[in-house]
Design a protein around this motif. Structure first.
Motif, PDB file in Angstrom:
ATOM      1  N   ALA A  23      -7.223  -2.792  -0.742  1.00  0.00           N
ATOM      2  CA  ALA A  23      -7.009  -4.212  -0.503  1.00  0.00           C
ATOM      3  C   ALA A  23      -5.865  -4.715  -1.375  1.00  0.00           C
ATOM      4  CB  ALA A  23      -8.282  -4.989  -0.808  1.00  0.00           C
ATOM      5  N   ALA A  24      -4.975  -5.467  -0.771  1.00  0.00           N
ATOM      6  CA  ALA A  24      -3.806  -5.980  -1.487  1.00  0.00           C
ATOM      7  C   ALA A  24      -3.889  -7.486  -1.646  1.00  0.00           C
ATOM      8  CB  ALA A  24      -2.531  -5.612  -0.738  1.00  0.00           C
ATOM      9  N   SER A  25      -3.486  -7.961  -2.805  1.00  0.00           N
ATOM     10  CA  SER A  25      -3.417  -9.399  -3.038  1.00  0.00           C
ATOM     11  C   SER A  25      -2.059  -9.913  -2.594  1.00  0.00           C
ATOM     12  CB  SER A  25      -3.629  -9.703  -4.521  1.00  0.00           C
ATOM     13  OG  SER A  25      -2.565  -9.152  -5.270  1.00  0.00           O
ATOM     14  N   GLY A  26      -1.956 -11.210  -2.450  1.00  0.00           N
ATOM     15  CA  GLY A  26      -0.670 -11.789  -2.119  1.00  0.00           C
ATOM     16  C   GLY A  26      -0.377 -11.779  -0.633  1.00  0.00           C
ATOM     17  N   ARG A  27       0.784 -12.321  -0.298  1.00  0.00           N
ATOM     18  CA  ARG A  27       1.143 -12.456   1.111  1.00  0.00           C
ATOM     19  C   ARG A  27       2.264 -11.525   1.517  1.00  0.00           C
ATOM     20  NH1 ARG A  27       2.176 -18.794   1.310  1.00  0.00           N
ATOM     21  NH2 ARG A  27       3.147 -18.299  -0.675  1.00  0.00           N
ATOM     22  N   THR A  28       2.504 -10.480   0.716  1.00  0.00           N
ATOM     23  CA  THR A  28       3.617  -9.591   1.014  1.00  0.00           C
ATOM     24  C   THR A  28       3.182  -8.248   1.542  1.00  0.00           C
ATOM     25  OG1 THR A  28       3.628  -8.783  -1.274  1.00  0.00           O
ATOM     26  CG2 THR A  28       5.021 -10.678  -0.761  1.00  0.00           C
ATOM     27  N   PHE A  29       1.922  -8.075   1.861  1.00  0.00           N
ATOM     28  CA  PHE A  29       1.417  -6.753   2.249  1.00  0.00           C
ATOM     29  C   PHE A  29       2.190  -6.179   3.420  1.00  0.00           C
ATOM     30  CE2 PHE A  29      -1.446  -3.332   2.383  1.00  0.00           C
ATOM     31  CZ  PHE A  29      -1.818  -3.091   3.694  1.00  0.00           C
ATOM     32  N   SER A  30       2.508  -6.990   4.389  1.00  0.00           N
ATOM     33  CA  SER A  30       3.207  -6.490   5.573  1.00  0.00           C
ATOM     34  C   SER A  30       4.636  -6.067   5.260  1.00  0.00           C
ATOM     35  CB  SER A  30       3.202  -7.540   6.674  1.00  0.00           C
ATOM     36  OG  SER A  30       3.862  -8.714   6.231  1.00  0.00           O
ATOM     37  N   SER A  31       5.123  -6.398   4.077  1.00  0.00           N
ATOM     38  CA  SER A  31       6.462  -5.990   3.651  1.00  0.00           C
ATOM     39  C   SER A  31       6.440  -4.681   2.867  1.00  0.00           C
ATOM     40  CB  SER A  31       7.092  -7.076   2.773  1.00  0.00           C
ATOM     41  OG  SER A  31       7.226  -8.273   3.491  1.00  0.00           O
ATOM     42  N   LEU A  32       5.257  -4.155   2.660  1.00  0.00           N
ATOM     43  CA  LEU A  32       5.103  -2.947   1.855  1.00  0.00           C
ATOM     44  C   LEU A  32       4.925  -1.712   2.716  1.00  0.00           C
ATOM     45  CD1 LEU A  32       2.541  -4.264  -0.772  1.00  0.00           C
ATOM     46  CD2 LEU A  32       4.927  -3.739  -1.228  1.00  0.00           C
ATOM     47  N   ALA A  33       5.709  -0.686   2.445  1.00  0.00           N
ATOM     48  CA  ALA A  33       5.363   0.648   2.913  1.00  0.00           C
ATOM     49  C   ALA A  33       4.267   1.150   1.982  1.00  0.00           C
ATOM     50  CB  ALA A  33       6.574   1.566   2.862  1.00  0.00           C
ATOM     51  N   MET A  34       3.263   1.797   2.541  1.00  0.00           N
ATOM     52  CA  MET A  34       2.086   2.139   1.748  1.00  0.00           C
ATOM     53  C   MET A  34       1.796   3.633   1.790  1.00  0.00           C
ATOM     54  SD  MET A  34       0.951  -0.768   0.517  1.00  0.00           S
ATOM     55  CE  MET A  34      -0.683  -0.278  -0.025  1.00  0.00           C
ATOM     56  N   GLY A  35       1.150   4.093   0.748  1.00  0.00           N
ATOM     57  CA  GLY A  35       0.800   5.501   0.707  1.00  0.00           C
ATOM     58  C   GLY A  35      -0.489   5.745  -0.045  1.00  0.00           C
ATOM     59  N   TRP A  36      -1.055   6.908   0.184  1.00  0.00           N
ATOM     60  CA  TRP A  36      -2.201   7.400  -0.574  1.00  0.00           C
ATOM     61  C   TRP A  36      -1.770   8.664  -1.321  1.00  0.00           C
ATOM     62  CZ3 TRP A  36      -6.740   4.963  -1.317  1.00  0.00           C
ATOM     63  CH2 TRP A  36      -7.119   3.973  -0.392  1.00  0.00           C
ATOM     64  N   PHE A  37      -2.161   8.721  -2.578  1.00  0.00           N
ATOM     65  CA  PHE A  37      -1.928   9.890  -3.403  1.00  0.00           C
ATOM     66  C   PHE A  37      -3.258  10.282  -4.037  1.00  0.00           C
ATOM     67  CE2 PHE A  37       2.741  10.252  -3.613  1.00  0.00           C
ATOM     68  CZ  PHE A  37       3.081   9.072  -2.983  1.00  0.00           C
ATOM     69  N   ARG A  38      -3.323  11.498  -4.540  1.00  0.00           N
ATOM     70  CA  ARG A  38      -4.539  11.911  -5.228  1.00  0.00           C
ATOM     71  C   ARG A  38      -4.190  12.788  -6.420  1.00  0.00           C
ATOM     72  NH1 ARG A  38      -7.102  16.102  -0.701  1.00  0.00           N
ATOM     73  NH2 ARG A  38      -5.590  17.804  -1.009  1.00  0.00           N
TER      74      ARG A  38
END
Length: 128
Positions: A23-38
């Motif tokens: 879950a992301a805070s703020g209103r910029t989530f749609s501007s973020l490329a996102m990834g999962w790392f482990r």
């Protein structure tokens, strides 16, 4: 800066499924490329999956391809990682990450150093 909070980790048996959320805070989530790392104990943090801003492009590590699906809901400011057929080798702390940097190639999505927003991680433990 965007605050990212992971959830959904836990202790499961081999062959089970889990869905992680970020879950992301703020209103910029749609501007973020996102990834999962482990990151497993004693090992470096490694790429798992990534998704473009719109969700139209998705990338996976070979080690999880076919067992994992990344998705996002920009209306809910949330990214997901559905993991099926879990193996003991999947045991690690899973982190979500985001970047506003424009990523021009699939290889860039896999680079840990590209991402500048990170969550605190959620533990996934798979018993055999």
């Amino acid at each position: 800066q965007v605050q990212l909070i992971e959830s959904g980790g836990g202790l499961v048996q081999a062959g089970d499924s889990l869905r992680l959320s970020c879950a992301a805070s703020g209103r910029t989530f749609s501007s973020l490329a996102m990834g999962w790392f482990r990151q497993a104990p004693g090992k470096e943090r490694e790429f798992v999956a990534a998704i473009s801003r719109s969700g139209s492009s998705r990338y996976y590590a070979d080690s999880v391809k076919g067992r994992v699906t990344i998705s996002r809901d920009n209306a809910k400011n949330t990214m997901y990682l559905q993991m099926n057929s879990l193996e003991p080798e999947d045991t690690a702390v899973y982190y979500c990450a985001g970047t506003m940097v424009y990523l021009s190639s699939s290889s860039n999505y896999r680079k840990r150093e590209i991402y500048d927003n990170w969550g605190q991680g959620t533990q996934v433990t798979v018993s055999s």
